[in-house]
Design an enzyme around this catalytic site. Sequence first.
Site, PDB file in Angstrom:
ATOM      1  N   ASP A  60      43.981  75.760  48.714  1.00  0.00           N
ATOM      2  CA  ASP A  60      43.498  76.468  47.543  1.00  0.00           C
ATOM      3  C   ASP A  60      44.681  76.545  46.580  1.00  0.00           C
ATOM      4  O   ASP A  60      45.829  76.688  46.996  1.00  0.00           O
ATOM      5  CB  ASP A  60      43.003  77.864  47.945  1.00  0.00           C
ATOM      6  N   SER A  61      44.403  76.439  45.291  1.00  0.00           N
ATOM      7  CA  SER A  61      45.479  76.417  44.300  1.00  0.00           C
ATOM      8  C   SER A  61      46.131  77.775  44.140  1.00  0.00           C
ATOM      9  O   SER A  61      47.248  77.879  43.654  1.00  0.00           O
ATOM     10  CB  SER A  61      44.910  75.986  42.958  1.00  0.00           C
ATOM     11  N   GLY A  63      44.382  80.109  42.360  1.00  0.00           N
ATOM     12  CA  GLY A  63      43.745  80.682  41.167  1.00  0.00           C
ATOM     13  C   GLY A  63      43.144  82.046  41.465  1.00  0.00           C
ATOM     14  O   GLY A  63      43.414  83.028  40.769  1.00  0.00           O
ATOM     15  N   PHE A  64      42.380  82.121  42.531  1.00  0.00           N
ATOM     16  CA  PHE A  64      41.738  83.381  42.900  1.00  0.00           C
ATOM     17  C   PHE A  64      42.773  84.482  43.115  1.00  0.00           C
ATOM     18  O   PHE A  64      42.602  85.614  42.657  1.00  0.00           O
ATOM     19  CB  PHE A  64      40.887  83.177  44.160  1.00  0.00           C
ATOM     20  N   ASP A 114      42.107  77.174  38.348  1.00  0.00           N
ATOM     21  CA  ASP A 114      40.910  77.490  37.562  1.00  0.00           C
ATOM     22  C   ASP A 114      41.021  78.914  37.037  1.00  0.00           C
ATOM     23  O   ASP A 114      41.839  79.691  37.531  1.00  0.00           O
ATOM     24  CB  ASP A 114      39.633  77.330  38.410  1.00  0.00           C
ATOM     25  N   ASP A 231      35.189  77.951  53.495  1.00  0.00           N
ATOM     26  CA  ASP A 231      36.390  78.486  54.129  1.00  0.00           C
ATOM     27  C   ASP A 231      36.091  79.927  54.506  1.00  0.00           C
ATOM     28  O   ASP A 231      35.442  80.668  53.763  1.00  0.00           O
ATOM     29  CB  ASP A 231      37.620  78.404  53.223  1.00  0.00           C
ATOM     30  N   CYS A 269      28.381  79.979  74.526  1.00  0.00           N
ATOM     31  CA  CYS A 269      29.616  79.574  73.845  1.00  0.00           C
ATOM     32  C   CYS A 269      30.613  79.023  74.866  1.00  0.00           C
ATOM     33  O   CYS A 269      30.670  79.468  76.007  1.00  0.00           O
ATOM     34  CB  CYS A 269      30.222  80.763  73.101  1.00  0.00           C
ATOM     35  N   CYS A 271      34.030  78.755  74.156  1.00  0.00           N
ATOM     36  CA  CYS A 271      35.407  79.077  73.765  1.00  0.00           C
ATOM     37  C   CYS A 271      36.159  79.641  74.967  1.00  0.00           C
ATOM     38  O   CYS A 271      35.575  79.955  75.999  1.00  0.00           O
ATOM     39  CB  CYS A 271      35.435  80.060  72.596  1.00  0.00           C
ATOM     40  N   CYS A 274      34.805  83.066  76.101  1.00  0.00           N
ATOM     41  CA  CYS A 274      33.464  83.057  76.704  1.00  0.00           C
ATOM     42  C   CYS A 274      33.437  82.302  78.024  1.00  0.00           C
ATOM     43  O   CYS A 274      32.634  82.622  78.900  1.00  0.00           O
ATOM     44  CB  CYS A 274      32.453  82.474  75.731  1.00  0.00           C
ATOM     45  N   HIS A 300      37.021  82.980  69.332  1.00  0.00           N
ATOM     46  CA  HIS A 300      35.566  82.940  69.531  1.00  0.00           C
ATOM     47  C   HIS A 300      34.849  82.790  68.193  1.00  0.00           C
ATOM     48  O   HIS A 300      33.935  81.976  68.055  1.00  0.00           O
ATOM     49  CB  HIS A 300      35.061  84.194  70.245  1.00  0.00           C
TER      50      HIS A 300
END
Lengths: 359, 359
Positions: A60-61, A63-64, A114, A231, A269, A271, A274, A300
Amino acid sequence: MPVGTLATVKALSSAEVRRTSADILLVNAYHLYLRPGHDLIARLGGVHRFMDWDGPILSDSGGFQVFSLAGLRKVTEEGVRFRSHIDGSEHFYTPELAMEVQAAIGVDIAMPLDQVMPGETGHDAAREAVERTLRWYERCRTAQPGLSTFAIIQGGVHEDLRVMHAREAAALDPPGFSIGGLSVGESKDSMWAMTEAVTRELPAGKPRYLMGVGSPEDLVNAVGRGVDMFDCVLATRLGRNGTLFTDTGRANIRNARFREDPAPIDSSCDCEACSRLSMAYLHHLFRNNELLGYRLASLHNIRYLVRLTERMRAAIEDGRFGDFAEEYLARYRAVDEVVRKEQKAKWMERGRPEGRRGV
Amino acid sequence: MPVGTLATVKALSSAEVRRTSADILLVNAYHLYLRPGHDLIARLGGVHRFMDWDGPILSDSGGFQVFSLAGLRKVTEEGVRFRSHIDGSEHFYTPELAMEVQAAIGVDIAMPLDQVMPGETGHDAAREAVERTLRWYERCRTAQPGLSTFAIIQGGVHEDLRVMHAREAAALDPPGFSIGGLSVGESKDSMWAMTEAVTRELPAGKPRYLMGVGSPEDLVNAVGRGVDMFDCVLATRLGRNGTLFTDTGRANIRNARFREDPAPIDSSCDCEACSRLSMAYLHHLFRNNELLGYRLASLHNIRYLVRLTERMRAAIEDGRFGDFAEEYLARYRAVDEVVRKEQKAKWMERGRPEGRRGV
């Protein structure tokens, strides 16, 4: 994409994340620019080597993050002046610098800088942000033409702006599209309306990435609207809080009902938690704030989301995604409503205000 | 033995601990009695299954913990009345209860409840503690005759008491011997004199376990004096602080000199951190308080100590332990002295008092 903001998926090793079958990781250029610095990572051979991840990495750049620093920032056409959330030092972040950072750390997919706006932004301000984001995208591509850089589509909750931005972005023939500025406080109805407005305009053969989205139910809803990538900081953040994803809604491992539960979190599951450990053991770890608990729950939740995408992919290939989504959401929601009802009853009983989580 | 007080080696999974080649783990009966309770662990199939460890487990009885609760406890011949450090609830811990706890959780080697005294205890009080520990050991064996229970040897820093206790314990033909009440504030000279006084009296064919000892240099010194087993909370505690064992002394990963260091912690080490990651990455993790840092440092320190025991075993088998120990300690100490000198200079410069750790 599991989120490794600071070149580490919180609590997990890269080898563990690899074993969840996650194909691609996200790191954050803003955070790595501030600490430890992109030059340092470049000198050490790039972010893949730094964190020992041999698959693709998307960054991610920032920006957020930069636009979330309310009061600490000043935006001009040139870029964003801000103070570091760590030490107060002043920085000037531009589209070119965002790209320089991402090129230096050596990611496989970059995001342009952005202009991110709050969910309730009016039409005029949202249009200005769309236009600036388009101009900045051009600057980003000019600055690092060799770097695979998605176009980010903004437009707030204004359908005409979303459509306009999607069309203009598609005309620029980027390698993929990111849908930004959603899941930032707007209603779910708005979020899905905007997602549909955008995905309808995009070419079929290129990835569509819904930024910052996250929960199992959101993934199913978004895939049904044509989204391919996500994400999910939620998986690890909730994991560290002891909240576990299951097909029947979220379970909080600190709840006393798990104190003596010999079953795994989810018997379907595979994992590490589990396959080998009981809810009772996880409850014990969380009750004692043992670090292993944060790890196992994070692991998990990531594996749960990866499996959910595997199940959705299989359903799409078999032409039964609609049925899958309907069944999944009905089961998930039904139990979730039961849990919420129980929580509410519990809080009412204690005479505490609603609105805070009871379990 | 890596220490898994609460049925978890802090920050690590059982699978990871297994990969360090540690043969046996330690858990603490006192802690597990209080949380989650030995009955619960028994109902869930025992502590091996609870924490997913398939090798042997030794439990400490909790004598040391119960006697450390100054002001919260009252000791009689029958047992120890104390208040829980967690919720203040009152408990009466007896030799029989300590054994019941250890039998219920299903350990492979148990420790009897012993009377632990502070390092500076005078001769009379230390003799009373020795005599009570002998009586309690008989009660422990009577209570759980089927459980393999080492004899713990006390006697403070009084050589005649240590010799007497060792002889009386040896006459009882236990499966192994624990040397207790050392490394609790006495001088290193006293500690080694007492260790030698005890090991001289013990039969050659049974394990000798020096309780609560810990550092690489202590392990080498103790093995030279006939000790076979240790438990080392230090490895994981220091690891979580960012202090790493190396052949040239301890390194603190937070130190700025590691900021850009592309080398592993120890190029001869084969742990997960040393085989794949740089000091610079570990420094970055610690600087940002990332949980992965605590894990990798704990893992390295445990693997370092396991490798140290492997190296000592090989040296013993080759008849060159004396040379190995001399070289090891000279190298370790020499660098340690340099580091201490640097630390001292640094603190003097800042005008701070000595005696607190500078790095």
